[in-house]
Write an enzyme that holds these catalytic residues in place. Sequence first.
Site, PDB file in Angstrom:
ATOM      1  N   GLN A 151       0.782  -1.228   0.000  1.00  0.00           N
ATOM      2  CA  GLN A 151       0.000   0.000   0.000  1.00  0.00           C
ATOM      3  C   GLN A 151       0.818   1.284   0.000  1.00  0.00           C
ATOM      4  O   GLN A 151       0.331   2.317  -0.477  1.00  0.00           O
ATOM      5  CB  GLN A 151      -0.998  -0.020   1.156  1.00  0.00           C
ATOM      6  N   CYS A 180       8.738   7.019   7.561  1.00  0.00           N
ATOM      7  CA  CYS A 180       7.682   7.589   6.724  1.00  0.00           C
ATOM      8  C   CYS A 180       8.327   8.405   5.611  1.00  0.00           C
ATOM      9  O   CYS A 180       8.758   9.537   5.845  1.00  0.00           O
ATOM     10  CB  CYS A 180       6.750   8.458   7.561  1.00  0.00           C
ATOM     11  N   LYS A 194       2.133   3.473  12.474  1.00  0.00           N
ATOM     12  CA  LYS A 194       1.734   2.214  11.852  1.00  0.00           C
ATOM     13  C   LYS A 194       2.194   2.204  10.388  1.00  0.00           C
ATOM     14  O   LYS A 194       1.492   2.708   9.509  1.00  0.00           O
ATOM     15  CB  LYS A 194       0.220   2.037  11.982  1.00  0.00           C
ATOM     16  N   THR A 195       3.371   1.639  10.153  1.00  0.00           N
ATOM     17  CA  THR A 195       3.962   1.624   8.822  1.00  0.00           C
ATOM     18  C   THR A 195       4.540   0.246   8.517  1.00  0.00           C
ATOM     19  O   THR A 195       4.781  -0.565   9.416  1.00  0.00           O
ATOM     20  CB  THR A 195       5.096   2.656   8.698  1.00  0.00           C
ATOM     21  N   ALA A 196       4.803   0.002   7.230  1.00  0.00           N
ATOM     22  CA  ALA A 196       5.454  -1.243   6.834  1.00  0.00           C
ATOM     23  C   ALA A 196       6.867  -1.313   7.400  1.00  0.00           C
ATOM     24  O   ALA A 196       7.352  -2.398   7.755  1.00  0.00           O
ATOM     25  CB  ALA A 196       5.479  -1.361   5.316  1.00  0.00           C
ATOM     26  N   ALA A 197       7.526  -0.160   7.493  1.00  0.00           N
ATOM     27  CA  ALA A 197       8.878  -0.128   8.062  1.00  0.00           C
ATOM     28  C   ALA A 197       8.858  -0.561   9.529  1.00  0.00           C
ATOM     29  O   ALA A 197       9.752  -1.293   9.981  1.00  0.00           O
ATOM     30  CB  ALA A 197       9.461   1.275   7.942  1.00  0.00           C
ATOM     31  N   CYS A 246       0.239   4.502   7.676  1.00  0.00           N
ATOM     32  CA  CYS A 246       0.969   5.411   6.781  1.00  0.00           C
ATOM     33  C   CYS A 246       0.558   6.855   7.036  1.00  0.00           C
ATOM     34  O   CYS A 246      -0.069   7.508   6.192  1.00  0.00           O
ATOM     35  CB  CYS A 246       0.748   5.039   5.318  1.00  0.00           C
ATOM     36  N   VAL A 254     -11.506 -14.125  10.167  1.00  0.00           N
ATOM     37  CA  VAL A 254     -11.645 -14.439  11.586  1.00  0.00           C
ATOM     38  C   VAL A 254     -12.681 -13.508  12.203  1.00  0.00           C
ATOM     39  O   VAL A 254     -12.641 -12.294  12.001  1.00  0.00           O
ATOM     40  CB  VAL A 254     -10.299 -14.298  12.322  1.00  0.00           C
TER      41      VAL A 254
END
Length: 440
Positions: free
Chosen positions: A71, A367, A331-334, A188, A106
Amino acid sequence: MLSSLSRPLSRSALRGFATVASANPADKYKVVVVGGGSAGMAVTAQLARDPLFKGKKDILVVDPSAKHYYQPLWTFVGAGLKPFSDSEKPMSELVPEEAELLQKRVTKIDPENKVVLTDGKEIKYDFLVVASGINVDWDKIPGLQETLGKDGVTSNYSAESVEKTNEFIRAFKGGNAIFTQPATPIKCAGAPQKIAYLAEEIFRQNGIRDKTNVQFHTGMGKIFAIDKYAAELTKVCQSRNIDVNLLSNLAEIRPDRKEAVFKNLGPQGGEKTIKYDLLHVTPPMSAPKFIKESGLANADGWVDVNKETTQHNKYSNIFALGDSSSLPTSKTAAAAAAQSAVTSHNLLSTIKAAKETPSTYGGYTSCPLITGRGKLILAEFSGYTGQPQETFPFNQGKESAFSYYLTSDVIPAIYWHGMVKGHWTGPGSYRKFTNPLSSN
């Protein structure tokens, strides 16, 4: 994060990858991973490489989607700089052979030993990893759902509307171009303003900037959480005449009149109604409902884990990371990459009852703040301390062509071939070599 629903793959497309257990999953697995997004895939891949799981299918990934999306690339897609296809891959290509993929949702977790699916089936586990992502609450803004993707209203946070962003920006002829960020936690966190910078650049290129009022409205009290980067972003906005409105939270869209209603979250309160010609919305977000109802959550609804070890504060056989966890950082992919190494190490130690010093996570996140084509501020910092943790020996708070290239071309490759395959857990171990003189 849980990926968006998509059409399931054919059996021929699945050969050589994980078993899709949609029809007949086993009744019990050693490890169940709830969520097949960035965090869930990274942990699954790392666990699968351990000899404990060699030759077995004792890990189950539960996610309703057939597609996995990278994303962070959607900012580029929304500005027409990358094709949407670059951001997606079949879920089955990412799940290792030692695991199974169950394309179900779930609805409940029994913290003692099982997860419950939408069809009522119960799957037991010895150990659980919760990486179910964040819930995007489109319905929390009246008027948004029915107008998204129409009449100039769009969002880069939806697979269905991200390409509309580019279409609307290119077709824009002038007027009010409004970009929003909610007061809630979001994934992000820089993305809401990044698309504003790229759109403003396109308006200048198209010769309509003098007819355009670019506004950025955020429910937060600062343009960015870390002062170093906030100061530079403020300068960017001032130099490009972008009207920044702090503590201004989108409350309602009136599509019949093309009006956006903003609530002032400051002490003066009140509401303001603004006509829009282009409206890019970042919707409010929250913890998934089933987490709140499963006895795993803290008071705010996030999976209640130790911020250093990612282990649940009550249930020692449960771990959580990524957007659905209580880890107090962006809250990031990193962030998920760095958290995944800690989670997999500590989970394996717990499974093996090894007496090892736990691996610890210090809040690292990143970011990449795109400010224009070929220009980017590369924010790297600890969400725990608020201090920069920069990887390169230059001031990453300044716009940089190198940082842009890194984000647009290098990091996506690292993501697909490194992170979700379990080989990349962030730049922390390299920083002492790449930036040896840094004090951060």
